[in-house]
Design a protein around this motif. Structure first.
Motif, PDB file in Angstrom:
ATOM      1  N   GLU A  35       4.016  -2.168  -4.678  1.00 44.97           N
ATOM      2  CA  GLU A  35       4.514  -2.068  -3.303  1.00 44.97           C
ATOM      3  C   GLU A  35       5.288  -0.770  -3.105  1.00 44.97           C
ATOM      4  N   THR A  36       6.067  -0.393  -4.110  1.00 46.42           N
ATOM      5  CA  THR A  36       6.807   0.875  -4.039  1.00 46.42           C
ATOM      6  C   THR A  36       5.839   2.049  -4.000  1.00 46.42           C
ATOM      7  N   ALA A  90       4.252   2.172  -0.559  1.00 43.51           N
ATOM      8  CA  ALA A  90       5.184   2.713   0.433  1.00 43.51           C
ATOM      9  C   ALA A  90       5.305   4.223   0.279  1.00 43.51           C
ATOM     10  N   GLU A 100       2.144   5.795   1.656  1.00 43.78           N
ATOM     11  CA  GLU A 100       2.174   5.797   3.119  1.00 43.78           C
ATOM     12  C   GLU A 100       3.111   6.880   3.645  1.00 43.78           C
TER      13      GLU A 100
END
Length: 147
Positions: free
Chosen positions: A98-99, A102, A105
């Protein structure tokens, strides 16, 4: 006829009373009450009447059952510990991914913003060059660098 029907209804009601009474408070299987309701009773014979071979066999069987139960509990505890460890690893990996997502992105957003800025700067430069040519001048302003 009515009298016979009434008598049958009363007989059925009286027959159902013990069943209803028993079903309201079910005794624990194997308890004294449970055995008594089934017409059985357990009375331990005095030690003098015990067969030593049967006592030894019962003790051995009980020890085997206890050992199997302990092994099963240990295996279950090991399986739970393994599950918790793998679950923690999965959560850590998910958090790491997830990190990374992110960050990706954010990098994409920064690259898109840089490209949009370059396109604006390049459009302004081209407009300036066109204005310069239309004015009949020589323009030496360098083109904006690509991102």
């Amino acid at each position: 006829m009515i009298r016979m029907t009434l008598t049958a209804a009363v007989a059925l009601a009286l027959a159902a009373v013990p069943v209803i009474a028993r079903s309201q408070s079910a005794p624990t299987p194997g308890s004294e009450e449970w055995l008594r309701l089934r017409g059985e009773q357990y009375h331990r014979a005095p030690d003098s009447e015990q067969n030593p071979a049967e006592v030894a066999a019962t003790a051995r069987l009980n020890a085997e059952i206890a050992a199997r139960n302990a092994a099963a509990a240990e295996a279950e505890a090991g399986a739970m510990a393994s599950f918790e460890e793998r679950n923690a690893q999965w959560r850590a990996e998910t958090a790491r991914l997830e990190t990374e997502r992110a960050q990706w992105e954010a990098n994409v957003a920064a690259a898109n913003a840089a490209r949009a800025q370059w396109e604006r700067d390049n459009a302004a430069w081209e407009a300036e060059m066109e204005a310069c040519r239309l004015a009949g001048r020589v323009c030496l302003t360098p083109r904006p660098p690509r991102p």
